[in-house]
Design an enzyme around this catalytic site. Sequence first.
Site, PDB file in Angstrom:
ATOM      1  N   TYR A  23      -6.895 -18.065 -69.791  1.00  0.00           N
ATOM      2  CA  TYR A  23      -5.883 -18.506 -69.226  1.00  0.00           C
ATOM      3  C   TYR A  23      -6.365 -20.078 -68.691  1.00  0.00           C
ATOM      4  O   TYR A  23      -5.353 -20.889 -68.608  1.00  0.00           O
ATOM      5  CB  TYR A  23      -5.608 -17.810 -68.071  1.00  0.00           C
ATOM      6  CG  TYR A  23      -4.767 -18.503 -66.769  1.00  0.00           C
ATOM      7  CD1 TYR A  23      -3.345 -18.599 -66.957  1.00  0.00           C
ATOM      8  CD2 TYR A  23      -5.087 -19.244 -65.737  1.00  0.00           C
ATOM      9  CE1 TYR A  23      -2.519 -19.191 -66.135  1.00  0.00           C
ATOM     10  CE2 TYR A  23      -4.234 -19.945 -64.831  1.00  0.00           C
ATOM     11  CZ  TYR A  23      -2.941 -19.926 -65.063  1.00  0.00           C
ATOM     12  OH  TYR A  23      -2.082 -20.326 -64.149  1.00  0.00           O
ATOM     13  N   GLU A  24      -7.419 -20.304 -68.458  1.00  0.00           N
ATOM     14  CA  GLU A  24      -8.106 -21.869 -68.192  1.00  0.00           C
ATOM     15  C   GLU A  24      -8.223 -22.777 -69.555  1.00  0.00           C
ATOM     16  O   GLU A  24      -8.827 -23.735 -69.185  1.00  0.00           O
ATOM     17  CB  GLU A  24      -9.045 -21.700 -67.127  1.00  0.00           C
ATOM     18  CG  GLU A  24      -8.854 -21.132 -65.924  1.00  0.00           C
ATOM     19  CD  GLU A  24     -10.092 -21.020 -65.069  1.00  0.00           C
ATOM     20  OE1 GLU A  24     -11.133 -21.425 -65.189  1.00  0.00           O
ATOM     21  OE2 GLU A  24      -9.878 -20.739 -63.462  1.00  0.00           O
ATOM     22  N   GLU A  83     -16.641 -17.704 -56.824  1.00  0.00           N
ATOM     23  CA  GLU A  83     -16.592 -18.280 -58.387  1.00  0.00           C
ATOM     24  C   GLU A  83     -15.449 -17.802 -59.243  1.00  0.00           C
ATOM     25  O   GLU A  83     -15.022 -18.747 -59.812  1.00  0.00           O
ATOM     26  CB  GLU A  83     -17.929 -17.481 -59.151  1.00  0.00           C
ATOM     27  CG  GLU A  83     -18.101 -17.970 -60.425  1.00  0.00           C
ATOM     28  CD  GLU A  83     -18.669 -19.532 -60.686  1.00  0.00           C
ATOM     29  OE1 GLU A  83     -18.364 -20.056 -61.393  1.00  0.00           O
ATOM     30  OE2 GLU A  83     -18.750 -20.140 -59.597  1.00  0.00           O
ATOM     31  N   VAL A  87      -6.029 -12.263 -61.183  1.00  0.00           N
ATOM     32  CA  VAL A  87      -5.230 -10.851 -61.236  1.00  0.00           C
ATOM     33  C   VAL A  87      -4.418 -11.083 -62.518  1.00  0.00           C
ATOM     34  O   VAL A  87      -3.991 -12.135 -62.772  1.00  0.00           O
ATOM     35  CB  VAL A  87      -4.299 -10.965 -60.119  1.00  0.00           C
ATOM     36  CG1 VAL A  87      -3.349  -9.750 -60.074  1.00  0.00           C
ATOM     37  CG2 VAL A  87      -5.117 -10.825 -58.838  1.00  0.00           C
ATOM     38  N   GLY A  93       1.856 -11.177 -57.752  1.00  0.00           N
ATOM     39  CA  GLY A  93       2.918 -10.878 -57.045  1.00  0.00           C
ATOM     40  C   GLY A  93       3.076  -9.608 -56.095  1.00  0.00           C
ATOM     41  O   GLY A  93       3.762  -9.492 -55.521  1.00  0.00           O
ATOM     42  N   GLY A  97      -4.020 -10.734 -54.994  1.00  0.00           N
ATOM     43  CA  GLY A  97      -5.038 -11.840 -54.870  1.00  0.00           C
ATOM     44  C   GLY A  97      -5.207 -12.252 -53.393  1.00  0.00           C
ATOM     45  O   GLY A  97      -6.212 -12.319 -52.876  1.00  0.00           O
ATOM     46  N   TYR A 131      -2.994 -20.818 -52.540  1.00  0.00           N
ATOM     47  CA  TYR A 131      -4.099 -21.108 -51.586  1.00  0.00           C
ATOM     48  C   TYR A 131      -3.486 -21.868 -50.568  1.00  0.00           C
ATOM     49  O   TYR A 131      -3.917 -21.419 -49.262  1.00  0.00           O
ATOM     50  CB  TYR A 131      -5.192 -21.836 -52.373  1.00  0.00           C
ATOM     51  CG  TYR A 131      -5.678 -21.202 -53.459  1.00  0.00           C
ATOM     52  CD1 TYR A 131      -5.984 -19.591 -53.284  1.00  0.00           C
ATOM     53  CD2 TYR A 131      -5.982 -21.695 -54.662  1.00  0.00           C
ATOM     54  CE1 TYR A 131      -6.452 -18.921 -54.472  1.00  0.00           C
ATOM     55  CE2 TYR A 131      -6.699 -21.090 -55.740  1.00  0.00           C
ATOM     56  CZ  TYR A 131      -6.945 -19.751 -55.532  1.00  0.00           C
ATOM     57  OH  TYR A 131      -7.411 -18.987 -56.495  1.00  0.00           O
TER      58      TYR A 131
END
Length: 166
Positions: A23-24, A83, A87, A93, A97, A131
Amino acid sequence: MIRPATPADVPVIHALVRELAEYEKALGEAVATEEQLREALFGERPAAYAHMAVDDVTGEPVGFALWFLNFSTWRGVHGIYLEDLYVRPEARGGGHGRALLEELARLCVERGYQRLEWSVLDWNEPAIGFYRALGALPQDEWTVFRLTDEALTELGTARRSGEPVA
């Protein structure tokens, strides 16, 4: 449901770490093995801890938080450094998280830790919005630096044995 990870969770934690890395856009950097994770989480001297987000209906893990203790010299107490928080997309949703972060915040409060910190990629707007909605504030005045690979090896071997540290 949130629960502490067990040794039986290591294969799924490994899979989730790889999903997060993909994903990153950094899958090639995720080189940790299951055995390394097992040792780090459940070895003689654990270096990190993990909590699992589990689907209430199926009982299957859908996410995780991997964290370790840090220490603030300014506050004089430990904190938690998160770290990884991940999810799976199909479970997002559903409150997993938030529940993982609530559990880590609960541990901080219970143990007298005064910080819960983590990093987020600048381009990850969904995470940043999430966040911020929790009340987390970005620490824009700090820049993270990192030594890895050749640069770490070069610096770590630059000083010859016996030479005084400058």
